[in-house]
Write a protein that holds these residues in place. Structure first.
Motif, PDB file in Angstrom:
ATOM      1  N   PRO A   1      11.104  92.388  10.585  1.00 32.13           N
ATOM      2  CA  PRO A   1      11.993  93.181  11.303  1.00 32.13           C
ATOM      3  C   PRO A   1      13.117  92.485  11.683  1.00 32.13           C
ATOM      4  O   PRO A   1      14.029  92.390  11.739  1.00 32.13           O
ATOM      5  N   PHE A   2      12.713  91.432  13.270  1.00 29.19           N
ATOM      6  CA  PHE A   2      13.892  90.263  13.307  1.00 29.19           C
ATOM      7  C   PHE A   2      14.955  89.547  12.405  1.00 29.19           C
ATOM      8  O   PHE A   2      16.130  89.849  12.593  1.00 29.19           O
ATOM      9  N   LEU A   3      13.581  89.059  11.354  1.00 30.01           N
ATOM     10  CA  LEU A   3      14.809  88.022  10.418  1.00 30.01           C
ATOM     11  C   LEU A   3      15.681  88.961   9.752  1.00 30.01           C
ATOM     12  O   LEU A   3      17.042  88.453  10.068  1.00 30.01           O
ATOM     13  N   GLU A   4      15.343  90.192   9.173  1.00 27.04           N
ATOM     14  CA  GLU A   4      15.893  91.452   8.489  1.00 27.04           C
ATOM     15  C   GLU A   4      17.031  91.335   9.022  1.00 27.04           C
ATOM     16  O   GLU A   4      18.687  92.114   9.142  1.00 27.04           O
ATOM     17  N   SER A   5      16.722  91.434  10.804  1.00 27.82           N
ATOM     18  CA  SER A   5      17.788  92.339  11.199  1.00 27.82           C
ATOM     19  C   SER A   5      18.999  91.288  11.800  1.00 27.82           C
ATOM     20  O   SER A   5      20.155  91.600  11.922  1.00 27.82           O
ATOM     21  N   ARG A   6      18.654  90.293  11.776  1.00 24.29           N
ATOM     22  CA  ARG A   6      19.997  89.074  11.343  1.00 24.29           C
ATOM     23  C   ARG A   6      20.504  89.009  10.021  1.00 24.29           C
ATOM     24  O   ARG A   6      20.950  88.143   9.751  1.00 24.29           O
ATOM     25  N   GLY A   7      20.172  89.310   9.711  1.00 23.77           N
ATOM     26  CA  GLY A   7      21.050  89.729   8.010  1.00 23.77           C
ATOM     27  C   GLY A   7      20.175  88.185   7.162  1.00 23.77           C
ATOM     28  O   GLY A   7      20.587  88.081   5.931  1.00 23.77           O
ATOM     29  N   VAL A   8      18.476  88.384   7.416  1.00 22.41           N
ATOM     30  CA  VAL A   8      17.771  87.145   6.414  1.00 22.41           C
ATOM     31  C   VAL A   8      16.910  88.113   5.491  1.00 22.41           C
ATOM     32  O   VAL A   8      16.010  88.252   5.730  1.00 22.41           O
ATOM     33  N   PRO A   9      16.598  88.530   3.960  1.00 22.22           N
ATOM     34  CA  PRO A   9      16.464  88.176   2.977  1.00 22.22           C
ATOM     35  C   PRO A   9      15.228  88.126   3.379  1.00 22.22           C
ATOM     36  O   PRO A   9      14.644  86.832   2.631  1.00 22.22           O
ATOM     37  N   MET A  10      13.509  89.292   3.598  1.00 18.15           N
ATOM     38  CA  MET A  10      12.864  88.639   3.500  1.00 18.15           C
ATOM     39  C   MET A  10      12.528  89.387   2.271  1.00 18.15           C
ATOM     40  O   MET A  10      12.369  90.191   1.754  1.00 18.15           O
ATOM     41  N   LEU A  11      11.076  88.443   1.311  1.00 22.20           N
ATOM     42  CA  LEU A  11      10.462  88.779   0.100  1.00 22.20           C
ATOM     43  C   LEU A  11       9.186  89.001   1.002  1.00 22.20           C
ATOM     44  O   LEU A  11       8.705  89.333  -0.302  1.00 22.20           O
ATOM     45  N   GLY A  12       8.069  88.813   1.463  1.00 25.23           N
ATOM     46  CA  GLY A  12       7.221  88.396   1.712  1.00 25.23           C
ATOM     47  C   GLY A  12       6.203  88.002   2.505  1.00 25.23           C
ATOM     48  O   GLY A  12       7.116  87.131   3.380  1.00 25.23           O
ATOM     49  N   VAL A  13       4.750  88.350   2.585  1.00 28.38           N
ATOM     50  CA  VAL A  13       4.472  87.368   4.397  1.00 28.38           C
ATOM     51  C   VAL A  13       2.549  87.435   3.625  1.00 28.38           C
ATOM     52  O   VAL A  13       2.419  88.258   2.621  1.00 28.38           O
ATOM     53  N   ILE A  14       2.900  85.392   3.317  1.00 31.87           N
ATOM     54  CA  ILE A  14       1.413  85.389   2.378  1.00 31.87           C
ATOM     55  C   ILE A  14       0.290  85.324   3.064  1.00 31.87           C
ATOM     56  O   ILE A  14       0.569  83.943   3.935  1.00 31.87           O
ATOM     57  N   PRO A  15      -1.026  85.124   3.262  1.00 25.82           N
ATOM     58  CA  PRO A  15      -1.778  84.870   3.962  1.00 25.82           C
ATOM     59  C   PRO A  15      -2.656  83.646   4.414  1.00 25.82           C
ATOM     60  O   PRO A  15      -2.027  83.334   2.762  1.00 25.82           O
ATOM     61  N   PHE A  16      -2.917  83.439   4.926  1.00 24.16           N
ATOM     62  CA  PHE A  16      -3.359  81.652   4.720  1.00 24.16           C
ATOM     63  C   PHE A  16      -5.095  81.556   4.204  1.00 24.16           C
ATOM     64  O   PHE A  16      -5.711  82.664   4.292  1.00 24.16           O
ATOM     65  N   ASP A  17      -4.668  81.167   2.931  1.00 22.48           N
ATOM     66  CA  ASP A  17      -6.212  80.773   2.495  1.00 22.48           C
ATOM     67  C   ASP A  17      -7.040  79.810   2.515  1.00 22.48           C
ATOM     68  O   ASP A  17      -6.265  78.648   1.946  1.00 22.48           O
ATOM     69  N   PRO A  18      -7.976  79.311   3.742  1.00 20.12           N
ATOM     70  CA  PRO A  18      -8.698  77.634   3.102  1.00 20.12           C
ATOM     71  C   PRO A  18      -9.251  77.213   2.455  1.00 20.12           C
ATOM     72  O   PRO A  18      -8.839  75.436   2.464  1.00 20.12           O
ATOM     73  N   ALA A  19      -8.995  77.814   1.070  1.00 21.09           N
ATOM     74  CA  ALA A  19      -9.723  77.547   0.016  1.00 21.09           C
ATOM     75  C   ALA A  19      -8.910  76.633  -0.159  1.00 21.09           C
ATOM     76  O   ALA A  19      -8.602  74.916  -1.515  1.00 21.09           O
ATOM     77  N   LEU A  20      -7.484  76.757  -0.203  1.00 20.71           N
ATOM     78  CA  LEU A  20      -6.176  76.566  -1.046  1.00 20.71           C
ATOM     79  C   LEU A  20      -6.056  74.982  -0.580  1.00 20.71           C
ATOM     80  O   LEU A  20      -5.404  74.178  -1.390  1.00 20.71           O
ATOM     81  N   GLY A  21      -6.451  74.613   0.511  1.00 19.18           N
ATOM     82  CA  GLY A  21      -5.840  73.015   0.860  1.00 19.18           C
ATOM     83  C   GLY A  21      -7.351  72.764   1.708  1.00 19.18           C
ATOM     84  O   GLY A  21      -7.009  71.033   1.800  1.00 19.18           O
ATOM     85  N   SER A  22      -8.244  72.897   0.694  1.00 18.43           N
ATOM     86  CA  SER A  22      -9.446  72.303   0.796  1.00 18.43           C
ATOM     87  C   SER A  22      -9.293  71.172  -0.284  1.00 18.43           C
ATOM     88  O   SER A  22      -8.789  71.124  -1.173  1.00 18.43           O
ATOM     89  N   VAL A  23     -10.596  70.363   0.141  1.00 17.53           N
ATOM     90  CA  VAL A  23     -10.131  68.958  -0.468  1.00 17.53           C
ATOM     91  C   VAL A  23     -11.897  68.425  -1.341  1.00 17.53           C
ATOM     92  O   VAL A  23     -12.839  69.480  -0.189  1.00 17.53           O
ATOM     93  N   THR A  24     -12.108  68.133  -2.468  1.00 16.12           N
ATOM     94  CA  THR A  24     -13.846  67.578  -2.118  1.00 16.12           C
ATOM     95  C   THR A  24     -13.763  66.361  -1.328  1.00 16.12           C
ATOM     96  O   THR A  24     -12.689  65.140  -1.141  1.00 16.12           O
ATOM     97  N   VAL A  25     -15.045  65.854  -0.983  1.00 13.55           N
ATOM     98  CA  VAL A  25     -15.333  64.509  -0.489  1.00 13.55           C
ATOM     99  C   VAL A  25     -15.181  63.654  -1.206  1.00 13.55           C
ATOM    100  O   VAL A  25     -15.017  62.564  -0.993  1.00 13.55           O
ATOM    101  N   ARG A  26     -15.692  63.964  -2.674  1.00 16.61           N
ATOM    102  CA  ARG A  26     -15.023  62.721  -3.475  1.00 16.61           C
ATOM    103  C   ARG A  26     -13.235  62.334  -3.422  1.00 16.61           C
ATOM    104  O   ARG A  26     -13.211  61.269  -3.451  1.00 16.61           O
TER     105      ARG A  26
END
Length: 353
Positions: free
Chosen positions: A187-212
């Motif tokens: 809401p703060f950004l939208e009140s300043r005229g910034v078009p907001m499209l969404g908020v995506i939650p953090f997913d630890p699996a996306l940044g994970s790597v294998t030990v290899r």
């Protein structure tokens, strides 16, 4: 033909993953979609052609790939840096426009991956301020505000881009911060005229790597549990304290890698008592045989590296900071989260689709 530039306020916001997800969403909606990256920073050479590592992968998975030598026309190799600093680098704009024309020929829409941050590419004349007007495309901005900050990066970028900005996505927001992001920051950004499209939650699996992948990135020697190199690591911690404090410290994170000196048996044993997927031993110092036996019993790989702890930490930060696009499961996960948490119809409308 329509285009959209996907860019970010800072590194490690998930910009590349969102760009890839967007190409697949558009393709499934029946559009002939292409991908283009004017300025690459991860050089790789294939069949004598130097391109960007991520651009190479994204282009390969398109239904109709673009010419390899065009998908990323300017790559920040060491030779390019030397030419630039010597004042010998040519004007990059003609090469970028020619490559873009080749990649976009016959397409319905182009997804252009822009700079990681506003200043990236400035020396080459390919900063966001250069690319936007050059390609005449609207901009989708990806931001990940820090927990203790005001959303100043997104607001500054919105002022900088003006009407060229078609929307902002807040990405990778931790669960504890979601109410603040959705109920206060948006809401703060939208009140300043910034078009907001969404908020995506953090997913630890996306940044994970294998030990290899850690073994490869650190050029490590595997001492124990070679059969567990496909285990995934979601975070890393540095052990430089006493055993009692280390035990309490290591319990804070699961599925982690611990970086510590090879002579710190006390820290290594503390790590083995918690949810640890790998132990990185710095200084090329082999651990105590008792620790090796304990790690083997628990199935925890111990990785010996000849670098110091600081260098190992820097490489791990770079490795875990990136979403590894080459994993089809992660790519599908990013797409699903984009569809679930963002107003895609508003985005497509903003770019004329």
């Amino acid at each position: 033909m329509r285009s959209i530039i996907v860019t970010s306020t800072k590194p490690y916001t998930g910009k590349s993953g969102i760009a890839v997800a967007l190409t697949r969403i558009l393709a499934d909606r029946g559009y002939d979609v292409g991908y283009f990256k004017p300025y690459g920073t991860m050089p790789v050479t294939v069949d004598g052609v130097t391109t960007d590592e991520d651009a190479l992968y994204v282009n390969q998975v398109l239904e109709r790939p673009s010419p390899l030598d065009a998908v990323c026309p300017v790559v920040r190799t060491q030779a390019f840096i030397e030419r630039m600093l010597a004042g010998e680098a040519a004007d990059t704009h003609p090469a970028v426009l020619d490559a873009f024309d080749r990649c976009s020929a016959g397409r319905d829409v182009m997804v252009v991956e822009g700079p990681t941050e506003p200043a990236q590419g400035t020396c080459a004349g390919l900063s966001l301020g250069d690319i936007g007007p050059l390609l005449s495309a609207p901009v989708l901005l990806v931001d990940r505000p820090r927990p203790t900050d005001l959303p100043e990066d997104a607001l500054w970028m919105a002022h900088y881009l003006g009407e060229q900005l078609c929307g902002v996505i807040l990405n990778g927001i931790h669960e504890s911060r979601l109410p603040v992001a959705r109920e206060r920051i948006v809401p703060f950004l939208e009140s300043r005229g910034v078009p907001m499209l969404g908020v995506i939650p953090f997913d630890p699996a996306l940044g994970s790597v294998t030990v290899r992948e850690i073994v490869d990135a650190l050029d490590a020697v595997v001492i124990t549990a070679e059969d567990r190199l496909q285990d995934t690591v979601e975070a890393f911690m540095v052990g430089a304290m006493g055993q009692e404090k280390a035990l309490r410290f290591f319990r804070r994170k699961a599925n982690k890698a611990v970086i510590t000196g090879g002579d710190r048996a006390d820290v290594q044993l503390a790590a083995l008592e918690t949810s640890t997927r790998a132990i990185v031993l710095t200084g090329n110092l082999r651990p105590d045989p008792f620790v090796i036996a304990r790690a083997e019993d628990l199935g925890v790989p111990m990785l010996l590296v000849d670098t110091d702890t600081l260098t190992a930490v820097e490489r791990m930060e770079a490795l875990l900071g990136r979403v590894h696009l080459h994993d089809p499961l992660k790519a599908a996960r990013i797409r699903r989260m984009l569809e679930e948490h963002c107003d895609l119809e508003r985005l497509l409308s903003a770019i004329g689709l």
